[in-house]
Design an enzyme around this catalytic site. Structure first.
Site, PDB file in Angstrom:
ATOM      1  N   ASP A 184       1.074  -0.772   0.058  1.00 38.07           N
ATOM      2  CA  ASP A 184       0.372  -0.003  -0.252  1.00 38.07           C
ATOM      3  C   ASP A 184       0.362   1.438   0.398  1.00 38.07           C
ATOM      4  O   ASP A 184       1.960   1.544   1.149  1.00 38.07           O
ATOM      5  CB  ASP A 184      -0.846  -0.377   1.124  1.00 38.07           C
ATOM      6  CG  ASP A 184      -1.892   1.661   1.003  1.00 38.07           C
ATOM      7  OD1 ASP A 184      -3.085   0.797   0.555  1.00 38.07           O
ATOM      8  OD2 ASP A 184      -1.947   2.311   1.768  1.00 38.07           O
ATOM      9  N   GLU A 239       0.868   5.812   0.182  1.00 37.94           N
ATOM     10  CA  GLU A 239       0.372   7.131   0.299  1.00 37.94           C
ATOM     11  C   GLU A 239       1.452   8.267  -0.490  1.00 37.94           C
ATOM     12  O   GLU A 239       2.082   7.809  -0.338  1.00 37.94           O
ATOM     13  CB  GLU A 239       0.742   7.305   2.164  1.00 37.94           C
ATOM     14  CG  GLU A 239      -0.118   7.077   2.944  1.00 37.94           C
ATOM     15  CD  GLU A 239      -1.483   5.987   2.812  1.00 37.94           C
ATOM     16  OE1 GLU A 239      -2.573   7.150   2.138  1.00 37.94           O
ATOM     17  OE2 GLU A 239      -2.323   4.935   2.683  1.00 37.94           O
ATOM     18  N   HIS A 269      -5.309   4.749   6.378  1.00 28.69           N
ATOM     19  CA  HIS A 269      -4.722   5.689   5.361  1.00 28.69           C
ATOM     20  C   HIS A 269      -3.846   5.748   5.596  1.00 28.69           C
ATOM     21  O   HIS A 269      -2.870   6.618   5.822  1.00 28.69           O
ATOM     22  CB  HIS A 269      -5.002   7.140   5.227  1.00 28.69           C
ATOM     23  CG  HIS A 269      -6.273   6.526   4.600  1.00 28.69           C
ATOM     24  ND1 HIS A 269      -6.724   6.619   2.930  1.00 28.69           N
ATOM     25  CD2 HIS A 269      -8.195   7.270   5.342  1.00 28.69           C
ATOM     26  CE1 HIS A 269      -7.833   6.773   2.942  1.00 28.69           C
ATOM     27  NE2 HIS A 269      -8.661   6.795   4.074  1.00 28.69           N
ATOM     28  N   ASP A 287      -2.948  -0.110   5.985  1.00 33.86           N
ATOM     29  CA  ASP A 287      -3.575  -0.694   5.167  1.00 33.86           C
ATOM     30  C   ASP A 287      -3.291  -2.212   4.702  1.00 33.86           C
ATOM     31  O   ASP A 287      -4.557  -2.340   4.031  1.00 33.86           O
ATOM     32  CB  ASP A 287      -3.961   0.291   3.838  1.00 33.86           C
ATOM     33  CG  ASP A 287      -4.199   1.825   4.484  1.00 33.86           C
ATOM     34  OD1 ASP A 287      -4.853   2.068   6.235  1.00 33.86           O
ATOM     35  OD2 ASP A 287      -4.823   2.977   3.860  1.00 33.86           O
TER      36      ASP A 287
END
Length: 596
Positions: free
Chosen positions: A37, A39, A179, A184
């Site tokens: 994942d 960001e 998030h 995540d």
């Protein structure tokens, strides 16, 4: 075109002892998955957005093998709304490693794994973008998208959407998505395991079955996946048969076993294919030397068997031609077959309606007679309605002499065979006049007629050029590094082969030509094969990397032929297809990260 055939039958066990690891697929329990994942500062790497955090979890057989987490310095300010969403501030990433250091570390962690992400195009797209930016080769990861998979499994009764937060609740994830990349990724691991457990009850146990799973493929269809096991990993044609050995469907593939397997496990949404698989009890595979040979053999087999579940290419004999007759007072007519009568032909057309559009375009430009039947050398009739309207030279009543009429016919023949400019110019002028009068519907009729004529003329000229050649021998280096060779005679594929490694190429080509099918010439633009077969061959001959070994005859198209007009009409047609009514258009969405 030598081939071999293999048949797998429902209920048969003769392949059981011969199953290999590749045939069975790779069991999910034996694979290592890297769930990742990211960001980011925005929704588009190409648009300048940067990665701020990478989190990943490596799992195998339900056991966590390791975790990876790092913040990443984006070298730019993090937008306020992103900082609020993720909790990652400018101060947190100030001393973090840049993407040039973080990406290699992640790729080393994920090496050899199947890559998993929720909304995989987003995360994997960012990683690929920065790998390309750094000149770093992207590993050949296989990728699973848990969001895409969930949309095929989760019903609306279970969850209103397939966001990561919603799915985490459905599968009772031990980590709540927040998030942040590692949290995540951990939640995505639980979602992945939940999806695998549910699909295991539906007979999905391998990576191949998971990658191609569709909820629209029934359990009964999946039970028949053993029908693909006896087929080779090679180009060829496959035939689905029912219990009475009648052919239900014919298809082609560069990899027979992989393609046929998808009918039992893949996202096959065509309901008629589900019905066909339900009736099938066996699959016959015909291995071919090259993909082109497979395409040609498919066309010939469809024409021979006319399978009920094939919608195209079943009736190549049901075509029409526009014919310019050879007689005292020549005329244009629609015919179903080509004769050895020294006439000129345009076509073939797949439907009478299309042929009639082309015929109308020609009659609009050239006022040759439209009456049927033969006329005497010395006419003695009366003028018809078309003559009174100025749309016919009226040879019936002697209004035009034979030499003047013959001159018009020569122009018409030149238009059919070499230069279509007279038709193009005449109809364009007519369209312009109608447009100025705002009679757009009538102008549209003429536009469609002109487009049909240009396409037909270009097609006929290309087909005729190849079919005139007694033999064309061509070769191309395939992805395997070996040379595929095809012998084409009068537009028909006569032989195909792949030069073995270490073999004498010249000797191989000589033997291939000697063993090729004997093809006799015949009248018409496509004398020795169907138009569709010859067009497939032409596409291959015109593809990049082709080398002509030998050409007997002159393989040429007219310089001023119809093909030079095609680009205009293709662009117009593409524009028409892409138009969206104003009330159906959607307002552009703001750029943001996809919902998790």
């Amino acid at each position: 075109m030598g081939t071999t055939g293999t048949t797998a039958t429902a209920g048969s066990t003769r392949w059981e002892a011969q199953r290999t690891f590749d045939e069975l697929g790779r069991p999910l329990r034996d694979l290592t998955f890297c769930v990742v994942d990211l960001e980011t500062t925005g929704g588009s790497a190409a648009g300048g957005s940067m990665i701020t955090e990478i989190g990943a979890v490596k799992v195998r057989g339900g056991e966590v093998l390791g975790e990876f987490q790092t913040l990443v310095d984006p070298r730019t300010d993090i937008p306020a709304f992103i900082a609020v969403l993720t909790g990652i501030s400018n101060a947190m990433v100030r001393d973090a490693p840049p993407i040039e250091s973080a990406l290699p570390a992640f790729l080393e962690f994920a090496a050899g794994c199947v890559l998993v992400a929720h909304n995989a195009p987003f995360d994997v797209g960012f990683l690929q973008h920065f790998a390309a930016q750094q000149g770093r080769p992207w590993p050949r990861f296989e990728v699973l998208d848990t969001a895409k998979l969930a949309r095929r499994v989760i019903t609306r009764d279970e969850s209103p959407n397939c966001k990561l937060s919603s799915l985490a609740k459905v599968f009772d994830a031990t980590t709540t998505p927040n998030h942040r990349a590692l949290s995540d990724a951990r939640a995505t691991v639980d979602v992945l395991h939940g999806l695998m457990e549910r699909l295991g009850g539906l007979g999905v146990h391998t990576l191949e079955e998971l990658q191609t799973f569709s909820s629209r493929v029934t359990t009964a269809q999946r039970r028949k996946r053993h029908l693909a096991e006896g087929l080779p990993h090679a180009p060829g044609v496959y035939l689905f048969r029912d219990e009475r050995s009648r052919v239900l469907y014919i298809g082609t593939s560069r990899d027979l076993r992989t393609r046929v397997r998808t009918y039992f496990t893949a996202s096959e949404t065509r309901s008629r294919m589900g019905e066909m698989v339900g009736l099938a009890t066996s699959v016959t595979g015909i291995e071919c030397a090259t993909p082109l040979e497979a395409e040609v053999r498919e066309l010939r087999l469809i024409a021979e068997h006319k399978p009920r579940y094939n919608r195209r290419s079943r009736f190549p004999e049901k075509v029409h031609f526009v014919k310019l007759t050879r007689e005292a007072w020549p005329r244009l007519s629609l015919v179903r077959r080509v004769l050895d009568d020294d006439a000129d032909y345009l076509g073939p057309f797949s439907s009478r309606k299309t042929a009639e559009k082309c015929l109308a375009a020609l009659h609009e430009t050239f006022p040759v007679r439209q009456c049927s039947g033969r006329m005497p050398q010395v006419p003695s009739g009366s003028a018809c309605v078309l003559a009174e309207m100025g749309r016919c030279l009226s040879p019936c009543d002697g209004t035009v002499d034979s030499s003047t009429y013959a001159a018009v016919v020569r122009q018409l023949r030149d238009t059919l065979l070499r230069r279509p400019d007279r038709v193009v110019e005449a109809i364009n002028e007519r369209m312009q006049a109608l447009a100025e009068l705002e009679r757009f519907e009538e102008a549209g009729v003429h536009r469609d007629r002109l487009s049909t004529f240009v396409r037909a003329a270009a097609r006929t000229q290309r087909l005729t050029a190849l079919t005139r050649c007694p033999e064309v021998v061509a070769a191309r280096r395939e992805d395997t590094g070996r040379w595929a060779v095809h012998v084409v005679r009068h537009g028909r594929l006569a032989a195909a082969g792949v030069i073995p490694r270490g073999a004498d190429a010249h000797q191989f080509v000589r033997e291939l030509r000697a063993s090729a099918e004997t093809v006799s010439t015949a009248p018409g633009p496509v004398p020795a094969a169907t138009a569709e077969e010859t067009e497939r061959i032409l596409r291959w001959l015109e593809s990049p990397g082709i080398r002509l070994v030998d050409v007997e005859g002159d393989w040429v198209c007219p310089v001023a032929g119809a093909a030079r007009h095609l680009a205009v009409y293709d662009a117009v047609n593409e524009s028409r297809l892409s138009l969206t009514p104003f009330d159906e258009q959607r307002l552009p969405s703001p750029v943001h990260r996809p919902a998790r």
